[in-house]
Write an enzyme that holds these catalytic residues in place. Sequence first.
Site, short mmCIF file in Angstrom:
data_model
loop_
_atom_site.label_atom_id
_atom_site.label_comp_id
_atom_site.label_asym_id
_atom_site.label_seq_id
_atom_site.Cartn_x
_atom_site.Cartn_y
_atom_site.Cartn_z
N LEU A 180 13.83 37.29 27.20
CA LEU A 180 14.72 36.70 26.18
C LEU A 180 15.62 37.75 25.53
CD1 LEU A 180 12.22 34.18 24.49
CD2 LEU A 180 13.79 33.75 26.37
N ASP A 215 8.44 41.23 29.39
CA ASP A 215 9.34 42.34 29.72
C ASP A 215 8.77 43.00 30.98
OD1 ASP A 215 10.70 44.69 29.99
OD2 ASP A 215 10.33 45.40 27.94
N SER A 246 25.73 43.54 43.55
CA SER A 246 27.07 43.26 43.03
C SER A 246 28.14 43.89 43.90
CB SER A 246 27.16 43.84 41.61
OG SER A 246 28.50 43.89 41.18
N THR A 251 30.33 45.46 42.81
CA THR A 251 30.63 46.72 42.13
C THR A 251 30.27 47.91 43.03
OG1 THR A 251 30.49 47.83 39.99
CG2 THR A 251 28.44 47.03 40.88
N TYR A 269 25.57 51.30 35.19
CA TYR A 269 25.22 49.96 35.66
C TYR A 269 25.42 49.84 37.18
CZ TYR A 269 26.33 45.25 37.19
OH TYR A 269 26.41 44.11 37.93
N LYS A 327 22.68 49.35 40.65
CA LYS A 327 22.73 48.39 41.77
C LYS A 327 22.68 49.14 43.11
CE LYS A 327 22.92 44.62 39.38
NZ LYS A 327 21.67 43.85 39.26
N LEU A 386 36.12 37.77 31.85
CA LEU A 386 37.37 37.01 31.68
C LEU A 386 37.15 35.55 31.27
CD1 LEU A 386 40.46 36.81 31.99
CD2 LEU A 386 40.09 36.32 34.41
N ARG A 402 40.39 39.24 41.69
CA ARG A 402 38.95 39.17 41.93
C ARG A 402 38.63 37.96 42.78
NH1 ARG A 402 39.61 43.32 39.89
NH2 ARG A 402 38.59 44.32 38.10
N ARG A 410 42.65 47.98 31.45
CA ARG A 410 41.31 48.33 30.94
C ARG A 410 40.80 49.50 31.78
NH1 ARG A 410 36.57 43.82 31.09
NH2 ARG A 410 36.83 44.07 33.34
C1 UD1 Z 1 32.78 43.42 35.59
C2 UD1 Z 1 32.29 44.74 36.03
C3 UD1 Z 1 31.43 44.56 37.25
C4 UD1 Z 1 30.24 43.69 36.93
C5 UD1 Z 1 30.73 42.38 36.35
C6 UD1 Z 1 29.53 41.68 35.79
C7 UD1 Z 1 34.01 46.33 35.27
C8 UD1 Z 1 35.02 47.33 35.73
N1 UD1 Z 1 33.40 45.63 36.27
O1 UD1 Z 1 33.55 42.89 36.65
O2 UD1 Z 1 30.94 45.80 37.70
O3 UD1 Z 1 29.49 43.44 38.07
O4 UD1 Z 1 31.68 42.59 35.31
O5 UD1 Z 1 29.85 40.53 35.14
O6 UD1 Z 1 33.76 46.19 34.10
N2 UD1 Z 1 40.25 40.63 32.07
C9 UD1 Z 1 41.35 40.47 31.26
N3 UD1 Z 1 41.13 40.19 29.94
C10 UD1 Z 1 39.87 40.05 29.41
C11 UD1 Z 1 38.76 40.21 30.26
C12 UD1 Z 1 38.98 40.50 31.60
O7 UD1 Z 1 42.49 40.57 31.70
O8 UD1 Z 1 39.75 39.81 28.21
C13 UD1 Z 1 40.46 40.91 33.51
C14 UD1 Z 1 39.89 42.24 33.96
O9 UD1 Z 1 40.80 43.28 33.80
C15 UD1 Z 1 39.61 41.93 35.43
C16 UD1 Z 1 39.31 40.43 35.47
O10 UD1 Z 1 39.81 39.92 34.24
O11 UD1 Z 1 40.75 42.15 36.20
C17 UD1 Z 1 37.85 40.14 35.57
O12 UD1 Z 1 37.16 40.88 34.57
P1 UD1 Z 1 35.60 40.70 34.30
O13 UD1 Z 1 35.28 39.27 34.12
O14 UD1 Z 1 35.23 41.65 33.22
O15 UD1 Z 1 34.93 41.12 35.68
P2 UD1 Z 1 35.02 42.46 36.54
O16 UD1 Z 1 35.84 43.49 35.89
O17 UD1 Z 1 35.46 42.07 37.90
#
Ligand code: UD1
Length: 341
Positions: A34, A59, A125, A127, A150, A154, A202, A233, A296
Site C-alpha cells: 500500500l 512489504d 520497461s 526504458t 529506476y 529494470k 502525460l 511514445r 524535460r
Molecule cells: C516515463 C519514464 C520511463 C518510465 C515511465 C513510467 C522518463 C524520461 N521516462 O516515461 O522510464 O518507464 O515514465 O511510467 O521519465 N509530457 C508532457 N507534459 C507532461 C508530461 C509528459 O509533454 O506534463 C510528455 C513527455 O515529455 C513525454 C510524453 O509526454 O514525451 C510521455 O511522458 P511520460 O508519461 O512521463 O512517460 P515517459 O517519459 O515515456
Amino acid sequence: MAKILVTGGLGFIGSHTVVELINAGYEPVIVDDLSNSNVKILDQLTKILGRKPIFHQLDLCDEAGVKQLLSAEPDIDGIIHFAAFKAVGESVEFPLKYYRNNFYSLINLLNTYYSKPVNFVFSSSCTVYGQPDQLPVTENASVKPAESPYGNTKQIAEEILKDMIASGGSRYKVIALRYFNPVGAHESALIGELPVGVPQNLVPFVTQTAIGKREKITVFGNDYHTPDGSCIRDYIHVVDLAKAHVAALKLMEQESFTGYDVFNIGTGKGTSVLEIIDAFERSTGEKLNFVIGPRRPGDVEQVWGDVTKSTNVLGWKTELDIDTMMASAWAWEKYIANNPL
Ligand code: UD1
C-alpha cells in the site's frame, strides 16, 4: 485453478491484471504494501468481479514476511512481479531507496522455496532501450546505459533473472515484459491510475487538467526531430497490457517453453504528445488548456516498439485504440472526482 501471486496487485497495472487473470480462470493472490496504492481498490475490484480477491498486505523487502506468506499460500503456480518504485525523478534523488526496494523485493521472492515449479512474469520497461538507434525497436536492440537509477533497476533485474535461469538449478521459467506507455482504465471506470501528488506522466496530467485539478498542461518541447516537433511514445491501453500477462503465463505453461524470454508490449505505433492532446479532445469533447514549454531533461525523443515477436511467439496483440485509451482515462477521472477513494 492455478494460483498466481500478483505483487503490487492493487496498483495501476496490477489491479487491471487481477481482473484479466480471473476472467481467464486463474486465482490471483494479491500482495501489496500500500505504499503507492489504495486499499479501497480491493473494494473496487470486488465490484467488478463479484467477489473479493485474496489479499495480503506485505512489504516484500521483509524477508521473514515473504517466507511467512509462502507458508500461508504454499501452492503458488506463478508470480507476476509488479511491486516496484517507478518514479524516474525520485530515483535520481534517492537512488538507494530505489535499489533497496526494487532489488530486495525481487531477491526475496526468488530466494524462497516453492512447492511447485514457478512461472515468473517480470514487469520490465522500454526504458531499457534509451533512445534506440532504430525504430521500431526490437527486443534484440542493444540495451543502453540507464538514464536513471529506476531504469538501472529494470536492466539489472533482467540480468538477475537471466543469471538465475542460466545457473541451471532453477525451477523457474521467466518472461520479462518490456512495457511501453500504459494509459487508460477499465471499461467499468471502477479502477484506473491513481497518481500520488502531481502526476509525472502525460495522460493523468491531461485528465487532471481537463477536470480542473490543474490549471494547464505543458507540452515538454515542440522542437524535436519529429513530424509535429513533440516527443513520440507507444501508448498502450492498460487492459491490453494486462492481457499480455495472461498470455505470458499461458506460454510458460507449454512444456516446449524453457528458460527465459523477453517481449515488447506495445501497439507498434508511435503517437506524439500533440496527437495525444488531439485524441483526448476528439474522443471526450473536452477542450484542454495546454501550452508549449521547454524540453524535460532526460526525455527520449521518440520510441515505439516492434511487436512482431509478441504477436508471433506470445500470440498476443493490442485491440484498443488511442481514442478508447483517452475516453476510458477520462471516464475514470470523472468517476474518481465524484467518488473519491
Ligand atoms: C516515463 C519514464 C520511463 C518510465 C515511465 C513510467 C522518463 C524520461 N521516462 O516515461 O522510464 O518507464 O515514465 O511510467 O521519465 N509530457 C508532457 N507534459 C507532461 C508530461 C509528459 O509533454 O506534463 C510528455 C513527455 O515529455 C513525454 C510524453 O509526454 O514525451 C510521455 O511522458 P511520460 O508519461 O512521463 O512517460 P515517459 O517519459 O515515456
